[in-house]
Write a protein that holds these residues in place. Structure first.
Motif, PDB file in Angstrom:
ATOM      1  N   GLU A 145       0.556  -1.055  -0.071  1.00 48.01           N
ATOM      2  CA  GLU A 145      -0.267   0.424   0.387  1.00 48.01           C
ATOM      3  C   GLU A 145       1.077   0.979  -0.164  1.00 48.01           C
TER       4      GLU A 145
ATOM      5  N   SER B  52      -8.856  -3.150   3.022  1.00 51.96           N
ATOM      6  CA  SER B  52      -8.984  -1.215   2.879  1.00 51.96           C
ATOM      7  C   SER B  52     -10.497  -1.007   2.346  1.00 51.96           C
TER       8      SER B  52
ATOM      9  N   PHE C 271      -5.694  -1.319   4.063  1.00 48.40           N
ATOM     10  CA  PHE C 271      -5.365  -1.933   4.951  1.00 48.40           C
ATOM     11  C   PHE C 271      -4.487  -1.573   6.559  1.00 48.40           C
TER      12      PHE C 271
HETATM   13  N1  ASP Z   1      -4.227  -5.081  -0.293  1.00 49.73           N
HETATM   14  C1  ASP Z   1      -4.863  -5.965   0.753  1.00 49.73           C
HETATM   15  C2  ASP Z   1      -5.001  -7.055   0.159  1.00 49.73           C
HETATM   16  O1  ASP Z   1      -4.638  -7.479  -0.775  1.00 49.73           O
HETATM   17  C3  ASP Z   1      -5.794  -4.622   1.159  1.00 49.73           C
HETATM   18  C4  ASP Z   1      -6.804  -5.046   0.621  1.00 49.73           C
HETATM   19  O2  ASP Z   1      -6.867  -4.940  -0.568  1.00 49.73           O
HETATM   20  O3  ASP Z   1      -8.316  -4.351   0.667  1.00 49.73           O
HETATM   21  O4  ASP Z   1      -5.667  -8.208   1.375  1.00 49.73           O
END
Ligand code: ASP
Length: 438
Positions: A121, A208, A191
């Motif tokens: 992120e 997220s 996240f």
């Molecule tokens: N990058 C994190 C995931 O893939 C959080 C998100 O995308 O919501 O779990």
């Protein structure tokens, strides 16, 4: 204030990042908090990198190289100047990731996980923020670890709402105040969060959406929009169902039920903060930003009009019976639940009888062997793998009949509006083939 959340698919390539700029240009008068996930499948790649580092496998370096290559390729398409400051910012994050190569399994898995996986992120937001500024969409990058504070439950931080509210106001308000009559855009990470002593935590996979809801709650935003690669909340996952229908308006309650049962379109924790402050949630397509999408808010009376299907594959049904033939009473239940909680394994469905307790869970927890061992100390434990869990909201009997063709029903639960079935496919189905190939 509006809060926008862009997931991995909406930043997975240079053209996807350009599309974000197009979307933001459609809201020229709004103050925005833009919450962004890691690019594409970066989080999965970082998880693989972490495992390889901990096992000191030689492929760790190649994993990191691939990730770097992926991000640099996107950046080279977005930034004409190879001396652009974005390259220094991104290199700094990759230097940090590089340190894990030598570290090995230095600290607890969960602590190391958050320190490493959060970099996805950090990378995406640095790139998007620089790109938007270059595209005259003036914005400021904020570190979500300084805004959202959690306890030290690494990989699933519990939010300290009071402190987070205070910090969001203290840090973001001056920025938006300075913007005065021009609109302000704060770009930040989904996240990820931080403890009070500044260790990095995460909010759980796919968290997220929840970050977006936290930001909306703390700023009393007028809405949270989740931009997705689907036209809105669908009544079934197009991956498993040929015909799907968009749900144009649903209540917080219905959306909460759907996400609780595993509909992957919204992270389950997202709805509560929004409902508590009556902040509408909009789920919209980033391909078709002018389309209506789905609106989730209070007072929607038509939840029951379209049945919804939530389909979970690769499930395991565990049956747990006390070795001493005692009842499944409060004592045994608290012992069983205690162990599931200890290993943080979520129960997707449960059922108990006089001397046996059954639970359906995802068959992919790293801590499953430990759980089964520990349960085995006091209980007879049996399990079936390769199962499906089907949840139907607003069901009728013909629909159930249609969906269980070629399947053996191992367990069925019916309430007034929800039917849940644990099924064993009698023929090899697509998801099993995919799993074998993976
Ligand atoms: N990058 C994190 C995931 O893939 C959080 C998100 O995308 O919501 O779990």
């Amino acid at each position: 204030m509006k809060v926008f959340k862009f997931g991995g698919a909406s930043v997975k390539s240079a053209s996807a990042v350009r599309n974000i700029a197009d979307i933001l240009n459609r809201f020229p008068a709004d103050d925005l908090i833009v919450v962004i996930s890691a690019m594409g499948k970066t989080t999965n790649a970082l998880e693989r990198y972490l495992d390889a580092c901990r096992k000191q496998q030689p492929e760790a370096a190649a994993c990191l190289e691939q990730l770097k290559h992926y991000h640099l390729e996107i950046m080279d398409e977005l930034f004409a100047d190879s001396d652009h400051a974005v390259y220094t910012d991104v290199q700094f994050i990759f230097d940090h990731l590089q340190q894990f190569l030598e570290a090995g399994p230095a600290e607890s898995y969960d602590v190391q996980y958050d320190a490493m996986v959060s970099c996805g992120e950090l990378l995406s937001t640095k790139i998007v923020s620089h790109y938007l500024n270059d595209a005259a969409i003036v914005n400021q990058w904020f570190d979500a670890r300084e805004l959202i504070k959690t306890d030290d439950t690494f990989r699933e931080g519990k939010v300290d709402w009071k402190l987070t509210g205070y910090l969001v106001e203290k840090i973001l308000e001056p920025y938006f105040d300075v913007c005065d009559r021009q609109r302000g855009i704060a770009v930040t990470q989904g996240f990820i969060a931080g403890t009070i002593d500044d260790q990095t935590t995460t909010l759980g996979r796919e968290g997220s959406d929840y970050s977006g809801a936290i930001m909306a709650y703390c700023t009393d935003a007028e809405s949270l929009t989740i931009w997705k690669d689907v036209p809105g909340v669908l009544n079934a996952d197009p991956k498993y169902f040929d015909v799907t229908e968009k749900l144009p308006r649903i209540s917080y309650k219905e959306a909460t039920e759907l996400s609780y049962y595993g509909a992957s379109v919204i992270h389950p924790k997202t709805l509560k903060p929004l409902q508590n402050k009556q902040i509408p949630l909009l789920v919209k397509s980033f391909f078709m930003p002018t389309d209506e999408g789905t609106q989730i808010q209070e007072g929607v009376e038509c939840d029951h009009l379209v049945p919804s299907f939530i389909f979970k594959v690769d499930q395991m049904l565990i049956s747990i019976a006390p070795k001493d033939f005692s009842f499944i009473d409060e004592h045994n239940l608290s012992c069983i639940f205690g162990l599931f909680a200890k290993y943080r394994i979520k129960l997707r469905l449960m059922q108990s009888s006089a001397i046996s307790f059954s639970a359906c869970i995802d068959n992919r927890h790293d801590k499953l062997p430990q759980l089964l061992d520990e349960l085995g100390e006091n209980f007879e434990v049996k399990y079936n793998e390769g199962l499906e869990l089907l949840t139907i909201r607003h069901y009728d009997e013909p629909t159930i009949e249609r969906l269980i063709i070629d399947k053996e029903v191992l367990l069925i639960q019916k309430g007034r509006s929800t039917a849940r079935l644990v099924l064993r496919p009698l023929v090899e189905v697509e998801w099993m083939k995919e799993l074998k190939e993976a």
